[in-house]
Design a protein around this motif. Structure first.
Motif, PDB file in Angstrom:
ATOM      1  N   GLU A 170       9.299  13.945   8.903  1.00  0.00           N
ATOM      2  CA  GLU A 170       8.302  13.045   9.473  1.00  0.00           C
ATOM      3  C   GLU A 170       8.043  13.148  10.975  1.00  0.00           C
ATOM      4  OE1 GLU A 170       6.357  11.838   7.667  1.00  0.00           O
ATOM      5  OE2 GLU A 170       7.251  11.187   5.772  1.00  0.00           O
ATOM      6  N   GLU A 224      -5.233  -1.150  -2.217  1.00  0.00           N
ATOM      7  CA  GLU A 224      -5.631   0.252  -2.171  1.00  0.00           C
ATOM      8  C   GLU A 224      -7.102   0.356  -1.745  1.00  0.00           C
ATOM      9  OE1 GLU A 224      -3.334   2.514  -4.285  1.00  0.00           O
ATOM     10  OE2 GLU A 224      -4.265   4.183  -3.210  1.00  0.00           O
ATOM     11  N   SER A 280       3.913   3.239   9.690  1.00  0.00           N
ATOM     12  CA  SER A 280       4.047   3.876   8.376  1.00  0.00           C
ATOM     13  C   SER A 280       2.961   4.934   8.221  1.00  0.00           C
ATOM     14  CB  SER A 280       3.873   2.868   7.244  1.00  0.00           C
ATOM     15  OG  SER A 280       4.500   1.655   7.540  1.00  0.00           O
ATOM     16  N   LYS A 281       3.106   5.708   7.174  1.00  0.00           N
ATOM     17  CA  LYS A 281       2.158   6.801   6.984  1.00  0.00           C
ATOM     18  C   LYS A 281       1.737   6.898   5.534  1.00  0.00           C
ATOM     19  CE  LYS A 281       3.175  11.428   6.753  1.00  0.00           C
ATOM     20  NZ  LYS A 281       3.593  12.749   7.253  1.00  0.00           N
ATOM     21  N   LYS A 282       0.470   7.152   5.310  1.00  0.00           N
ATOM     22  CA  LYS A 282       0.012   7.452   3.953  1.00  0.00           C
ATOM     23  C   LYS A 282      -1.283   8.254   4.005  1.00  0.00           C
ATOM     24  CE  LYS A 282      -1.015   5.508  -0.548  1.00  0.00           C
ATOM     25  NZ  LYS A 282      -0.466   4.656  -1.602  1.00  0.00           N
ATOM     26  N   SER A 283      -1.447   9.158   3.050  1.00  0.00           N
ATOM     27  CA  SER A 283      -2.644   9.989   3.027  1.00  0.00           C
ATOM     28  C   SER A 283      -3.635   9.521   1.972  1.00  0.00           C
ATOM     29  CB  SER A 283      -2.254  11.440   2.745  1.00  0.00           C
ATOM     30  OG  SER A 283      -1.537  11.952   3.845  1.00  0.00           O
ATOM     31  N   LYS A 332      -4.850  11.626   6.891  1.00  0.00           N
ATOM     32  CA  LYS A 332      -3.459  11.209   7.063  1.00  0.00           C
ATOM     33  C   LYS A 332      -3.480   9.977   7.964  1.00  0.00           C
ATOM     34  CE  LYS A 332      -0.732  14.063   9.388  1.00  0.00           C
ATOM     35  NZ  LYS A 332       0.019  15.321   9.531  1.00  0.00           N
ATOM     36  N   ASN A 350      12.231   3.820   7.016  1.00  0.00           N
ATOM     37  CA  ASN A 350      10.899   4.074   6.479  1.00  0.00           C
ATOM     38  C   ASN A 350      10.907   5.351   5.669  1.00  0.00           C
ATOM     39  OD1 ASN A 350       9.607   1.950   7.537  1.00  0.00           O
ATOM     40  ND2 ASN A 350       8.808   3.014   9.340  1.00  0.00           N
ATOM     41  N   TYR A 391       0.810  -1.209   0.000  1.00  0.00           N
ATOM     42  CA  TYR A 391       0.000   0.000   0.000  1.00  0.00           C
ATOM     43  C   TYR A 391       0.852   1.271   0.000  1.00  0.00           C
ATOM     44  CZ  TYR A 391      -3.461   3.440   1.563  1.00  0.00           C
ATOM     45  OH  TYR A 391      -4.260   4.538   1.667  1.00  0.00           O
ATOM     46  N   VAL A 392       1.854   1.285   0.852  1.00  0.00           N
ATOM     47  CA  VAL A 392       2.646   2.518   1.016  1.00  0.00           C
ATOM     48  C   VAL A 392       3.759   2.627  -0.022  1.00  0.00           C
ATOM     49  CG1 VAL A 392       4.077   3.859   2.621  1.00  0.00           C
ATOM     50  CG2 VAL A 392       2.085   2.623   3.473  1.00  0.00           C
ATOM     51  N   HIS A 393       4.435   1.512  -0.308  1.00  0.00           N
ATOM     52  CA  HIS A 393       5.613   1.604  -1.181  1.00  0.00           C
ATOM     53  C   HIS A 393       5.461   0.847  -2.498  1.00  0.00           C
ATOM     54  CE1 HIS A 393       7.569   3.314   2.282  1.00  0.00           C
ATOM     55  NE2 HIS A 393       7.421   2.213   2.975  1.00  0.00           N
ATOM     56  N   SER A 394       4.301   0.200  -2.697  1.00  0.00           N
ATOM     57  CA  SER A 394       4.079  -0.619  -3.900  1.00  0.00           C
ATOM     58  C   SER A 394       5.176  -1.664  -4.120  1.00  0.00           C
ATOM     59  CB  SER A 394       3.983   0.248  -5.157  1.00  0.00           C
ATOM     60  OG  SER A 394       3.001   1.215  -4.984  1.00  0.00           O
TER      61      SER A 394
END
Ligand SMILES: Nc1nc2c(ncn2[C@@H]2O[C@H](COP(=O)(O)OP(=O)(O)OP(=O)(O)O)[C@@H](O)[C@H]2O)c(=O)[nH]1
Ligand SMILES: [Mg+2]
Lengths: 161, 238
Positions: free
Chosen positions: B133, A146, A43-46, A55, B83, A25-28
């Motif tokens: 971050e 996704e 981890s983080k994704k918007s 976010k 990360n 999801y985050v880095h494919s």
């Protein structure tokens, strides 16, 4: 655009593919090798839903960290849980169903989404055992990954009323 | 050896987990700990682990007082920096704080966070230099803090500080949030108490009246300003 932060937690037995789902999801990316998570990865994704950006701070809790005492400490303040099982292993399903019960009593108002992962290994289009789930995914092919997170963000968005 | 007792403590905690279905899992956890203990007692091996497979350096290891806490924070920070950079190359993420900075005054504030206690989300944050971050740093700190307080606390006391290389992270707890102050160099008691007073003042005056039901950029922008004015305004105490 308004940006709102949310804490997401993935739970499920060892090796069901929690870390793989997040990496996809985050880095494919996908890795065949199994590197068991020890502890926690964040981890983080918007995600954009309508006129808002969510976010997501995604907590990947190791499957073997279910020592109750520690486990509880990490779950407080969660806005949505992703409960992951492996579609080829019924025991992983039984185990998140038990977890779901506990979560429902501790966090009755928090969204919980049930994910059957590794759908690429299925012969047909559903697991060989009886299972109720919200979505099937494959961290390997990326199918629905996704979509699962988008679904979750939409639920969070809906509950704001 | 000192670390021996800490591993014993860890084993004791695991064994005291009495949910029956946990037995098999606990057994695996105990095996992991055996391996980790061996690795930790051999410094060369430990360095190799840090460089080769950071995934293995864990938070189960970390917060066992003193040295191990530092190793833990270091490995978590490395993992965090991975990360962020998505590179396997080892570097410590707090090094960014050091950029363009000569030997600085002792106890100087590098960055201040206000973090929502339960979710670990950033309510506000300000630092002298651009941070990479802050969201991830805040979540990690919260996980570390929860770990230490749950596994080794009596349920009453809070973790007050963490040390990492030349940095001390001071933690001040309030009901709904906590302050994390990243300070550099040697910190005197006086400075610590001055910082605490500033936190108290900010918590009473501005932050205390805010609602944290939903943490959005409107809230964080406001709180960022409060933090800047309280801790980083150049006009006062120059
Ligand atoms: N075929 C297939 N394999 C997968 C999929 N997702 C994960 N895997 C594999 O399953 C193994 C375990 O994946 P992880 O993501 O590490 O599992 P985890 O849930 O994070 O496990 P713990 O960290 O131990 O709790 C790895 O070898 C992955 O390559 C998938 O969708 N399809
Ligand atoms: Mg994992």
């Amino acid at each position: 655009m308004r940006e709102i932060s949310k804490k997401i937690v993935l739970l499920g037995n060892e090796s069901v593919g929690k870390t793989s789902l997040i990496k996809q999801y985050v880095h494919s990316i996908f890795n065949e090798e199994y590197l068991s998570t020890i502890g926690i990865n964040i981890s983080k994704k918007s995600v954009v839903i309508g006129d808002k950006t969510y976010k997501l701070l995604i907590w990947d809790v190791a499957g073997d960290l279910m020592n109750e005492k520690l486990y509880d400490a990490y779950l407080r303040g969660t806005h949505a849980f992703l409960l992951v099982f492996d579609v080829t292993l019924e025991t992983t399903y039984t185990s998140i169903m038990q977890e779901l019960e506990v979560l429902n009593s501790y966090f009755p108002d928090v969204n919980k989404i049930i994910i059957g992962n590794k759908m690429d290994l299925l012969e047909g289009d559903s697991p060989a055992f009886d299972a109720k789930f919200d979505i099937l995914t494959s961290a390997k092919t990326g199918q629905n990954v996704e979509g699962a997170f988008f679904d979750l963000a939409k639920r969070i968005d809906n509950e704001r009323g | 050896m000192e670390t021996k007792n800490q591993f014993e403590e860890l084993r004791r905690i695991i064994l005291s987990d009495d949910r029956e279905e946990n037995n098999e899992r606990n057994q695996r956890l105990l095996e992991k700990i055996d391996v980790l203990e061996k690795q930790l007692n051999d410094p060369d091996e430990f360095v190799k682990i840090l460089h080769n497979s950071k995934e293995q350096v864990v938070d189960m290891l970390g917060p066992h007082v003193g040295k191990l806490i530092r190793k833990f924070i270091r490995s978590e920070m490395e993992r965090l920096s991975e990360n962020i950079t998505q590179k396997r190359k080892a570097f410590f993420s707090f090094d960014y704080l050091r950029r363009n900075k000569k030997e600085s005054a002792n106890g100087q504030l590098a960055q201040v966070f206000i973090i929502h206690k339960h979710s670990g989300l950033v309510i506000g944050e300000y630092g002298n230099e651009d941070t990479i971050e802050p969201d991830l740093i805040a979540s990690m700190l919260t996980a570390i803090k929860s770990f230490v307080e749950t596994a080794f606390g009596d349920g009453e006391s809070d973790l007050e500080s963490l040390e990492y290389g030349n940095y001390t992270i001071l933690l001040f707890n309030f009901e709904q949030f906590y302050f994390a102050l990243i300070t550099e160099g040697i910190l005197t008691k006086e400075m610590k108490s001055l910082y605490f007073d500033q936190c108290l003042e900010l918590a009473d005056d501005s932050i205390g009246s805010l609602s944290f039901k939903e943490i959005d950029d409107v809230l964080t922008n406001k709180v960022n300003k409060y933090i800047q004015n309280t801790f980083f305004s150049t006009s006062d105490n120059a």
